[in-house]
Write a protein that holds these residues in place. Structure first.
Motif, short mmCIF file in Angstrom:
data_model
loop_
_atom_site.label_atom_id
_atom_site.label_comp_id
_atom_site.label_asym_id
_atom_site.label_seq_id
_atom_site.Cartn_x
_atom_site.Cartn_y
_atom_site.Cartn_z
N GLU A 99 0.84 -1.21 0.00
CA GLU A 99 0.00 0.00 0.00
C GLU A 99 0.87 1.26 0.00
O GLU A 99 0.56 2.24 -0.68
CB GLU A 99 -0.94 0.02 1.21
CG GLU A 99 -2.06 -1.01 1.17
CD GLU A 99 -3.05 -0.81 0.01
OE1 GLU A 99 -3.07 0.28 -0.58
OE2 GLU A 99 -3.77 -1.77 -0.30
N GLU A 100 1.95 1.23 0.74
CA GLU A 100 2.85 2.39 0.76
C GLU A 100 3.48 2.61 -0.62
O GLU A 100 3.61 3.75 -1.09
CB GLU A 100 3.93 2.16 1.82
CG GLU A 100 4.66 3.43 2.18
CD GLU A 100 5.70 3.18 3.27
OE1 GLU A 100 5.45 2.35 4.17
OE2 GLU A 100 6.76 3.81 3.18
N ARG A 103 0.96 4.25 -2.86
CA ARG A 103 0.86 5.69 -2.59
C ARG A 103 2.01 6.45 -3.24
O ARG A 103 1.84 7.52 -3.81
CB ARG A 103 0.84 5.96 -1.08
CG ARG A 103 -0.52 5.74 -0.43
CD ARG A 103 -0.59 6.35 0.96
NE ARG A 103 0.28 5.68 1.92
CZ ARG A 103 -0.03 4.54 2.55
NH1 ARG A 103 -1.19 3.96 2.34
NH2 ARG A 103 0.82 3.99 3.40
N PHE A 104 3.20 5.86 -3.16
CA PHE A 104 4.39 6.50 -3.75
C PHE A 104 4.25 6.59 -5.27
O PHE A 104 4.47 7.64 -5.87
CB PHE A 104 5.63 5.67 -3.36
CG PHE A 104 6.94 6.31 -3.70
CD1 PHE A 104 7.27 7.57 -3.23
CD2 PHE A 104 7.87 5.64 -4.49
CE1 PHE A 104 8.49 8.16 -3.54
CE2 PHE A 104 9.10 6.21 -4.81
CZ PHE A 104 9.40 7.48 -4.32
N LYS A 106 1.50 6.56 -7.01
CA LYS A 106 0.41 7.48 -7.36
C LYS A 106 0.85 8.94 -7.26
O LYS A 106 0.32 9.81 -7.97
CB LYS A 106 -0.81 7.24 -6.48
CG LYS A 106 -1.66 6.06 -6.96
CD LYS A 106 -2.89 5.90 -6.08
CE LYS A 106 -3.84 4.84 -6.63
NZ LYS A 106 -4.53 5.29 -7.85
N ALA A 107 1.80 9.23 -6.40
CA ALA A 107 2.30 10.62 -6.31
C ALA A 107 2.87 11.06 -7.65
O ALA A 107 2.73 12.22 -8.05
CB ALA A 107 3.36 10.72 -5.22
N GLU A 110 -0.08 11.57 -10.14
CA GLU A 110 -0.88 12.76 -9.87
C GLU A 110 -0.07 14.05 -9.93
O GLU A 110 -0.62 15.14 -9.74
CB GLU A 110 -1.55 12.61 -8.48
CG GLU A 110 -2.64 11.54 -8.51
CD GLU A 110 -3.03 11.02 -7.13
OE1 GLU A 110 -2.58 11.60 -6.13
OE2 GLU A 110 -3.78 10.02 -7.08
N ARG A 130 -4.92 -1.07 -9.13
CA ARG A 130 -4.78 0.20 -8.39
C ARG A 130 -4.13 1.30 -9.24
O ARG A 130 -4.39 2.49 -9.06
CB ARG A 130 -3.93 -0.02 -7.14
CG ARG A 130 -4.47 -1.14 -6.24
CD ARG A 130 -5.75 -0.74 -5.54
NE ARG A 130 -5.52 0.39 -4.66
CZ ARG A 130 -4.97 0.28 -3.46
NH1 ARG A 130 -4.68 -0.90 -2.98
NH2 ARG A 130 -4.76 1.35 -2.72
#
Ligand SMILES: C[S@@+](CC[C@H](N)C(=O)[O-])C[C@H]1O[C@@H](n2cnc3c(N)ncnc32)[C@H](O)[C@@H]1O
Length: 208
Positions: A99-100, A103-104, A106-107, A110, A130
């Motif tokens: 999950e971490e 998030r990385f 996706k940064a 985005e 994801r």
């Protein structure tokens, strides 16, 4: 062109752009191996909001890759839908690490950058659910070197890379990474962007 090469310690992509006249900056937690270029050693997330014309990112893919999917959940639960599976008894933190990593990644997806390419090894299905499916898969043999090392690319406002070669151009294609033995630096040694792929990025995207 102002180019950010995120998560790069080798300097290969940065130097491929810099030697074609671009302002290219690499950033990694590690020091760069190619000290003549412009490198920031530190957290790349702090650089994403600068005014880049192009970003090429190589986020770590330890928990996204197909080759490591068996360590994500309990081996007896592999037929169950993912949300019903138990944690892996030997690697109970693996899902949190996954999950971490998402998030990385996706940064970068985005980030407010007009054009970008995010590169990872072949992802497993959960990672793609994801992150979306990658746009293109490239190999060194597509650009003149008889080696295979798949790099999956998620492209934003960039054209697909046009290969210069096909498999038929070679007598034999080597899988160089698979031959690499175990050792403390194995992951680092395997993760450098192939030089011909770095050159293809710069040649084909540096002129947009
Ligand atoms: C898969 S390797 C990519 C190597 C790259 N292809 C190259 O040729 O140098 C991923 C890299 O991400 C870096 N990294 C992880 N978290 C980071 C962060 N927050 N900021 C900058 N780099 C980071 C790691 O140090 C590692 O070198």
């Amino acid at each position: 062109m102002r180019v950010l090469v995120a998560c790069e310690y080798s300097g290969r992509v940065r130097d491929a752009f810099a030697c074609r006249g671009h302002t290219a900056v690499s950033c990694d937690l590690r020091p760069t191996e190619s000290p003549h270029g412009w490198h920031v050693q530190g957290d790349v997330l702090r650089l994403l909001d600068r005014q880049w014309d192009l970003m090429i990112a190589h986020p770590y893919c330890t928990f996204n890759t197909l080759s490591g999917v068996q360590w994500l959940s309990h081996p007896e639960d592999s037929k169950l839908p993912f949300e019903q599976r138990r944690r892996h008894p030997r690697y109970p933190n693996r899902l949190d690490d996954f999950e971490e990593g998402i998030r990385f990644f996706k940064a970068f997806q985005e980030a407010n950058v007009k054009r970008s390419a995010i590169e990872n090894s072949q992802p497993h299905g959960l990672a793609m659910s994801r992150l979306g499916k990658y746009t293109q898969k490239v190999q060194p043999w597509m650009f003149g070197c008889p080696e295979s090392k798949a790099a999956c690319l998620w492209l934003k406002n960039l054209p697909l890379l046009v290969p210069s070669h096909t498999e038929d151009d070679y007598e034999k294609i080597h899988q160089s990474c698979w031959r690499m033995g175990p050792g403390p630096d194995r992951e680092k040694e395997r993760s450098r962007t192939h030089a011909v792929v770095a050159a293809a990025f710069a040649e084909q995207w540096g002129c947009l």
